[in-house]
Design an enzyme around this catalytic site. Structure first.
Site, PDB file in Angstrom:
ATOM      1  N   HIS A 139      -5.962  26.156  28.219  1.00 16.48           N
ATOM      2  CA  HIS A 139      -4.625  26.701  27.957  1.00 16.48           C
ATOM      3  C   HIS A 139      -4.585  27.380  26.578  1.00 16.48           C
ATOM      4  O   HIS A 139      -4.068  28.488  26.439  1.00 16.48           O
ATOM      5  CB  HIS A 139      -3.595  25.569  28.041  1.00 16.48           C
ATOM      6  CG  HIS A 139      -2.218  25.957  27.627  1.00 16.48           C
ATOM      7  ND1 HIS A 139      -1.267  26.406  28.519  1.00 16.48           N
ATOM      8  CD2 HIS A 139      -1.632  25.993  26.410  1.00 16.48           C
ATOM      9  CE1 HIS A 139      -0.160  26.688  27.861  1.00 16.48           C
ATOM     10  NE2 HIS A 139      -0.341  26.444  26.578  1.00 16.48           N
ATOM     11  N   GLU A 140      -5.172  26.723  25.571  1.00 22.55           N
ATOM     12  CA  GLU A 140      -5.190  27.312  24.221  1.00 22.55           C
ATOM     13  C   GLU A 140      -5.991  28.616  24.207  1.00 22.55           C
ATOM     14  O   GLU A 140      -5.600  29.584  23.562  1.00 22.55           O
ATOM     15  CB  GLU A 140      -5.796  26.332  23.209  1.00 22.55           C
ATOM     16  CG  GLU A 140      -4.951  25.098  22.958  1.00 22.55           C
ATOM     17  CD  GLU A 140      -3.540  25.424  22.503  1.00 22.55           C
ATOM     18  OE1 GLU A 140      -3.339  26.432  21.812  1.00 22.55           O
ATOM     19  OE2 GLU A 140      -2.619  24.679  22.883  1.00 22.55           O
ATOM     20  N   GLU A 169       3.676  31.071  27.593  1.00 26.17           N
ATOM     21  CA  GLU A 169       3.247  29.792  28.162  1.00 26.17           C
ATOM     22  C   GLU A 169       2.777  29.966  29.608  1.00 26.17           C
ATOM     23  O   GLU A 169       1.774  29.391  30.028  1.00 26.17           O
ATOM     24  CB  GLU A 169       4.376  28.761  28.099  1.00 26.17           C
ATOM     25  CG  GLU A 169       4.666  28.248  26.704  1.00 26.17           C
ATOM     26  CD  GLU A 169       3.438  27.669  26.008  1.00 26.17           C
ATOM     27  OE1 GLU A 169       2.517  27.171  26.673  1.00 26.17           O
ATOM     28  OE2 GLU A 169       3.397  27.760  24.776  1.00 26.17           O
ATOM     29  N   HIS A 186      -3.988  31.436  25.293  1.00 30.71           N
ATOM     30  CA  HIS A 186      -3.131  32.042  24.252  1.00 30.71           C
ATOM     31  C   HIS A 186      -3.914  33.066  23.437  1.00 30.71           C
ATOM     32  O   HIS A 186      -3.363  34.079  23.024  1.00 30.71           O
ATOM     33  CB  HIS A 186      -2.584  30.962  23.316  1.00 30.71           C
ATOM     34  CG  HIS A 186      -1.406  30.207  23.860  1.00 30.71           C
ATOM     35  ND1 HIS A 186      -0.267  30.839  24.313  1.00 30.71           N
ATOM     36  CD2 HIS A 186      -1.186  28.879  24.007  1.00 30.71           C
ATOM     37  CE1 HIS A 186       0.604  29.916  24.717  1.00 30.71           C
ATOM     38  NE2 HIS A 186       0.073  28.724  24.556  1.00 30.71           N
TER      39      HIS A 186
HETATM   40 ZN    ZN Z   1       0.894  26.942  25.029  1.00 30.68          ZN
END
Ligand code: ZN
Length: 264
Positions: A124-125, A180, A128
């Site tokens: 997930h990071e 997100e 980003h």
């Molecule tokens: Zn996030």
């Protein structure tokens, strides 16, 4: 004519939108500026927070991220990721700063129950970073001019304040819901491509959501920069159903063995 154009717009896939957002970001801040800024912020974060001294855990987390990073290069080539564990058992959080620097708190590793959950958060990071979310967010917050000056080594006094807004108990930085969503989608894809059970992402977020409701006093900061809302959990459930992924590796024993020192 109007009616005919409508399905076309609907047919635009997420990856098209993502590519557009990535290009917009690139137009604002060059790769070089992002990396220069990232290096300076990373040095500041590592001064303000305490990197975990246990090199076995640091090496293990780097080993977990390597194949995920390899997957992410398809979407954003040329990024060299550097993951650092920060020693703070009360922070259940992780964050990415511009340029590929990822930080994960020891409290998050303690809260995870298997490698698939940790890999899910890391994926997930990385999502980003692929989406250039931190760089874009900082550009919106501070302006391109200041970021460029900082990348060049000017206005260094501002760096401390910026690093503090990203890390630790005072972290203010929050990504938009679109960011997100995008990071979850990238994360999900990388996790599945690496052979993990993508439910790792789901079980971890579900646990954080429950923890947040019970608000244990020893946890100060629960994934504050990306709150695991019921909406996100539901969306990940849908992604799993849609992809038809059943199972994958969890690596629970290995995870518990490699991170045992954090539970002592
Ligand atoms: Zn996030």
């Amino acid at each position: 004519m109007r009616l005919a154009a409508f399905p076309l717009i609907l047919a635009l896939s997420l990856s098209d939108c993502t590519a557009v957002r990535q290009q917009l970001g690139l137009a604002l801040i060059s790769e070089e500026t992002e990396l220069d800024l990232g290096r300076k912020l990373a040095a500041q974060v590592e001064k303000q927070e305490k990197p975990l001294a246990d090199q076995r855990v640091q090496a293990y987390v780097r080993q977990v991220v390597a194949p995920i990073a390899q997957q992410s290069l398809q979407d954003r080539p040329g990024v060299e990721y550097k993951v650092t564990v920060i020693d703070d058992p009360k922070q259940v959080n992780a964050f990415a700063i511009p340029g590929g620097f990822i930080y994960v708190y020891s409290g998050l590793i303690k809260a995870a129950q298997n490698e698939a959950e940790l890999a899910g958060v890391l994926a997930h990071e990385l999502g980003h970073v692929v989406g250039r979310h931190s760089a874009n967010q900082m550009a919106a917050q501070y302006g391109i001019e200041l970021l460029t000056q900082l990348a060049l080594g000017e206005e260094a006094g501002q760096l401390g304040e910026m690093a503090a807004s990203l890390a630790g108990a005072g972290a203010l930085a929050r990504f938009s819901r679109d960011d997100e969503r995008e990071a979850d989608e990238y994360g999900f894809n990388y996790l599945a491509a690496c052979g993990y059970d993508p439910r790792g992402l789901l079980t971890f977020f579900t646990k954080l959501d429950q923890l947040e409701k019970s608000r244990p006093s020893d946890l100060e900061h629960l994934f504050a920069s990306h709150p695991p809302t019921p909406e996100r959990i539901e969306r990940i459930e849908k992604m799993i159903t849609k992809a038809g992924v059943s199972g994958g590796k969890l690596e629970k024993d290995k995870f518990l063995r490699e991170t045992a020192s954090l539970r002592k």
